[in-house]
Scaffold this active site. Structure first.
Site, short mmCIF file in Angstrom:
data_model
loop_
_atom_site.label_atom_id
_atom_site.label_comp_id
_atom_site.label_asym_id
_atom_site.label_seq_id
_atom_site.Cartn_x
_atom_site.Cartn_y
_atom_site.Cartn_z
N HIS A 1 -0.88 5.56 6.92
CA HIS A 1 -0.48 5.90 5.56
C HIS A 1 -0.21 7.39 5.41
CE1 HIS A 1 -2.65 2.05 5.16
NE2 HIS A 1 -1.73 1.81 4.24
N ASP B 1 -5.87 7.51 9.38
CA ASP B 1 -5.69 6.15 9.91
C ASP B 1 -4.42 6.03 10.74
OD1 ASP B 1 -3.64 6.08 8.01
OD2 ASP B 1 -4.55 4.49 6.81
N GLY C 1 -1.92 -4.33 1.04
CA GLY C 1 -1.99 -5.53 1.87
C GLY C 1 -1.01 -6.62 1.49
N SER D 1 0.81 -1.22 0.00
CA SER D 1 0.00 0.00 0.00
C SER D 1 0.84 1.27 0.00
CB SER D 1 -0.94 0.01 1.22
OG SER D 1 -0.21 -0.01 2.42
N ASN E 1 3.78 -5.44 5.70
CA ASN E 1 2.65 -6.28 6.10
C ASN E 1 3.10 -7.56 6.78
OD1 ASN E 1 0.27 -4.78 5.28
ND2 ASN E 1 1.02 -5.04 3.19
#
Length: 203
Positions: free
Chosen positions: A179, A176, A62, A25, A90
């Site tokens: 990011h 969030d 992801g 991502s 991840n």
């Protein structure tokens, strides 16, 4: 995803070598308009600095190192001349074994080497959630493999954001808390651009 997602960038009519950005991502451009993602902003930096190259976005939100390895063959489309690899965040988020991530990244770099592709390998910061031994083992993967395969190396994609005073980081990270925002990506690209220019210079 622990770091940014790379959205597929619209192809740009740019002369020069084709560079594939393989990642998660952080590469994809998660949560951002396409034009504000990492790859489009990186392409803009290259264009402004007169570096003839086209960067293709092969970031999947992801994705783990295993996922990156599994799709490497089709990501390296005919005409690919260089590779940027930003994977591992991840794996860390999921607490996957460092030795597994090391083997996957090693295989990616080995495949790139078999095609004589120069590689820029990019690391990410590893938090201490799983203890100091896990943190040390995982953090060692990127520099070890860069040295083994003779790849260019950028130790921490997020360093430009993390180096800012804490009070400034809110504007550089999406709500969030994970990011980067468009402004955060811009900072990242200012540090990443010269390394990509060095990669292109190897061709």
């Amino acid at each position: 995803m622990f770091f940014f997602t790379l959205l597929a960038a619209t192809p740009v009519a740019a002369a020069g070598p084709e560079v594939v950005a393989l990642g998660d991502s952080l590469t994809q451009g998660y949560g951002l308009p396409v034009e504000d993602g990492l790859v489009p902003q990186l392409q803009g930096w290259l264009d402004r600095n007169g570096i003839a190259a086209h960067v293709t976005n092969a970031g999947v939100s992801g994705d783990t190192t295993a996922g990156g390895l599994s799709r490497l063959d089709w990501a390296l489309a005919p005409g690919t001349q260089a590779l940027i690899v930003t994977l591992g965040g991840n794996d860390v988020l999921r607490g996957l074994p460092p030795e597994q991530a090391r083997a996957n990244l090693d295989a990616i770099l080995t495949k790139a080497g078999a095609q004589n592709l120069p590689v820029l390998l990019i690391g990410i910061p590893v938090p201490g959630n799983y203890g100091p031994e896990y943190q040390a083992a995982f953090s060692a993967i990127w520099p070890d493999l860069a040295a083994k395969h003779g790849a260019l190396y950028l130790d921490n994609l997020l360093a430009p954001i993390l180096a800012r005073p804490e009070a400034e980081r809110a504007a550089l990270i999406q709500p969030d808390g994970i990011h980067p925002s468009a402004a955060g990506v811009t900072l990242i690209v200012e540090a990443l651009g010269p390394k990509v220019a060095e990669l292109v210079g190897k061709l």
